[in-house]
Design a protein around this motif. Structure first.
Motif, PDB file in Angstrom:
ATOM      1  N   GLY A  72       0.825  -1.190   0.000  1.00  0.00           N
ATOM      2  CA  GLY A  72       0.000   0.000   0.000  1.00  0.00           C
ATOM      3  C   GLY A  72       0.864   1.246   0.000  1.00  0.00           C
ATOM      4  N   VAL A  73       0.229   2.397  -0.192  1.00  0.00           N
ATOM      5  CA  VAL A  73       0.927   3.682  -0.277  1.00  0.00           C
ATOM      6  C   VAL A  73       0.405   4.623   0.792  1.00  0.00           C
ATOM      7  CG1 VAL A  73       1.443   5.681  -1.733  1.00  0.00           C
ATOM      8  CG2 VAL A  73       1.261   3.417  -2.753  1.00  0.00           C
ATOM      9  N   TYR A  74       1.295   5.423   1.329  1.00  0.00           N
ATOM     10  CA  TYR A  74       0.967   6.377   2.386  1.00  0.00           C
ATOM     11  C   TYR A  74       1.588   7.709   1.968  1.00  0.00           C
ATOM     12  CZ  TYR A  74       1.371   8.190   7.300  1.00  0.00           C
ATOM     13  OH  TYR A  74       1.331   8.919   8.458  1.00  0.00           O
ATOM     14  N   ILE A  75       0.759   8.640   1.528  1.00  0.00           N
ATOM     15  CA  ILE A  75       1.233   9.967   1.110  1.00  0.00           C
ATOM     16  C   ILE A  75       1.128  10.901   2.314  1.00  0.00           C
ATOM     17  CG2 ILE A  75       0.978  11.870  -0.512  1.00  0.00           C
ATOM     18  CD1 ILE A  75       1.639   9.342  -1.972  1.00  0.00           C
ATOM     19  N   GLU A  76       2.250  11.364   2.796  1.00  0.00           N
ATOM     20  CA  GLU A  76       2.268  12.214   3.982  1.00  0.00           C
ATOM     21  C   GLU A  76       2.125  13.698   3.632  1.00  0.00           C
ATOM     22  OE1 GLU A  76       1.586  12.369   6.904  1.00  0.00           O
ATOM     23  OE2 GLU A  76       3.297  12.173   8.243  1.00  0.00           O
ATOM     24  N   GLY A  77       1.294  14.384   4.414  1.00  0.00           N
ATOM     25  CA  GLY A  77       1.245  15.833   4.388  1.00  0.00           C
ATOM     26  C   GLY A  77       0.471  16.552   3.312  1.00  0.00           C
ATOM     27  N   PRO A  78      -0.616  15.984   2.723  1.00  0.00           N
ATOM     28  CA  PRO A  78      -1.428  16.798   1.804  1.00  0.00           C
ATOM     29  C   PRO A  78      -1.939  18.036   2.536  1.00  0.00           C
ATOM     30  CG  PRO A  78      -2.052  14.491   1.661  1.00  0.00           C
ATOM     31  CD  PRO A  78      -1.142  14.607   2.844  1.00  0.00           C
ATOM     32  N   GLU A  79      -1.937  19.175   1.850  1.00  0.00           N
ATOM     33  CA  GLU A  79      -2.201  20.446   2.520  1.00  0.00           C
ATOM     34  C   GLU A  79      -3.590  21.008   2.269  1.00  0.00           C
ATOM     35  OE1 GLU A  79       0.995  23.030   1.465  1.00  0.00           O
ATOM     36  OE2 GLU A  79       2.516  21.794   2.456  1.00  0.00           O
ATOM     37  N   ASN A  80      -4.343  20.395   1.367  1.00  0.00           N
ATOM     38  CA  ASN A  80      -5.680  20.922   1.081  1.00  0.00           C
ATOM     39  C   ASN A  80      -6.541  19.834   0.439  1.00  0.00           C
ATOM     40  OD1 ASN A  80      -5.007  20.979  -1.818  1.00  0.00           O
ATOM     41  ND2 ASN A  80      -3.713  22.730  -1.248  1.00  0.00           N
ATOM     42  N   ILE A  81      -7.812  20.148   0.278  1.00  0.00           N
ATOM     43  CA  ILE A  81      -8.764  19.190  -0.281  1.00  0.00           C
ATOM     44  C   ILE A  81      -8.408  18.828  -1.715  1.00  0.00           C
ATOM     45  CG2 ILE A  81     -11.182  18.792  -0.889  1.00  0.00           C
ATOM     46  CD1 ILE A  81     -10.690  18.770   2.092  1.00  0.00           C
ATOM     47  N   GLN A  82      -7.914  19.801  -2.467  1.00  0.00           N
ATOM     48  CA  GLN A  82      -7.561  19.542  -3.857  1.00  0.00           C
ATOM     49  C   GLN A  82      -6.478  18.476  -3.960  1.00  0.00           C
ATOM     50  OE1 GLN A  82      -7.890  22.657  -2.506  1.00  0.00           O
ATOM     51  NE2 GLN A  82      -9.909  22.983  -3.466  1.00  0.00           N
TER      52      GLN A  82
END
Length: 306
Positions: free
Chosen positions: A182-192
């Motif tokens: 699986g993948v774990y993307i850290e730190g998205p900053e907004n809904i977009q």
């Protein structure tokens, strides 16, 4: 081991999404289980803060953290996701780390692509290693599993804050091709950004963390996160920050001579139930006849000798 009663892949099919509060000690893990959660995580941020009183800045390593994880896992029968930071070195260290947590009974682990010394994924000043080097770590982790496909390997990338969301997505795709489950993307900053990531990895096991109380990723209801494509949501700070606030409030009351408020604390009886006093009393009661028989045998032997 009993912590593997349900595989992580099966958990993801049964819970949409899988909510993962962080246990920083054994008591918190027991409370998570008693609250009805199907699984939990042991995250570095909470562990460093509660167990050691340190910030999540690579001060502690595998030796200290695995000792803490052992205590927590022993107290809770739920499947657990364990934070393995950057794997604590090169491929050799990654293999050693996987062996350590596999033997302790972890159901899942995640490894990140930060450059040492690593730090909390929502802090500034991070650096990331080359994608090919992380891919090599993932292959090493996959090869180190004691039982094929049993330990779930989640590959985390911290590249979003460093190189942007496009690079983070490309890395996630590479890590899946390299054998990550699986993948774990850290730190998205907004809904977009959340929507973009969810769209790119739709159908894949996909994780994100929400650090309540100051993290970069906005709080979004779990049902909406799942609709975007995320099926694992990690909450590293929620319990830690609330517990810390309660301790500070209690210390202020003590210092000012105020008694403990009943609505802000459990009772003695409630706490004893939480820590399974009935179970331990049963063991104690079973041991009393045995101790009595041993004592009588000793007394009889002494009299016979005399």
């Amino acid at each position: 081991m009993e912590h593997r009663q349900r595989s992580w892949k099966r958990l993801l099919k049964q819970h949409a999404p899988l909510l993962l509060p962080a246990a920083c000690d054994a008591l918190t893990a027991k409370l998570i289980e008693q609250a009805g959660f199907p699984a939990y995580q042991i995250g570095g941020f909470a562990l460093d803060g509660m167990r050691f009183g340190f910030p999540d800045m690579d001060v502690t390593r595998l030796g200290e953290k695995s000792a803490a994880v052992r205590d927590i896992v022993h107290a809770c029968s739920l499947p657990v996701l364990v934070d393995c930071d950057d794997g604590y070195g090169d491929e050799k260290n990654v293999v050693h780390t996987v062996h350590t947590y596999d033997d302790l009974g972890a159901s899942a682990i995640f490894i990140e692509d930060q450059k040492s010394p690593k730090k909390c994924g929502h802090m500034s000043g991070k650096e990331v290693i080359e994608p090919r080097n992380m891919a090599s770590k993932i292959r090493a982790a996959k090869s180190a599993r004691r039982q094929a496909d049993e330990l779930f390997i989640l590959a985390r990338t911290d590249a979003l804050a460093v190189n942007g969301v496009d690079d983070a997505i490309r890395r996630g795709e590479l890590y899946l091709k390299s054998g990550a489950d699986g993948v774990y993307i850290e730190g998205p900053e907004n809904i977009q950004q959340l929507r973009m990531i969810g769209r790119e990895f739709k159908g894949e096991p996909l994780a994100v963390s929400i650090l309540e109380g100051g993290g970069k990723t906005p709080w979004v209801p779990p049902s909406e996160m799942h609709a975007m494509g995320f099926n694992m949501i990690l909450y590293p700070t929620t319990l830690l920050f609330r517990s810390t606030k309660s301790v500070l409030r209690g210390l202020t009351d003590l210092k000012n001579g105020r008694p403990m408020r009943e609505d802000e604390a459990v009772t003695m009886m409630e706490f004893e139930r939480i820590v399974d006093i009935a179970y331990w009393k049963t063991i104690e009661q079973r041991a009393i006849p045995l101790r009595e028989r041993v004592r009588q045998a000793i007394d009889k032997a002494i009299k016979k000798v005399a």
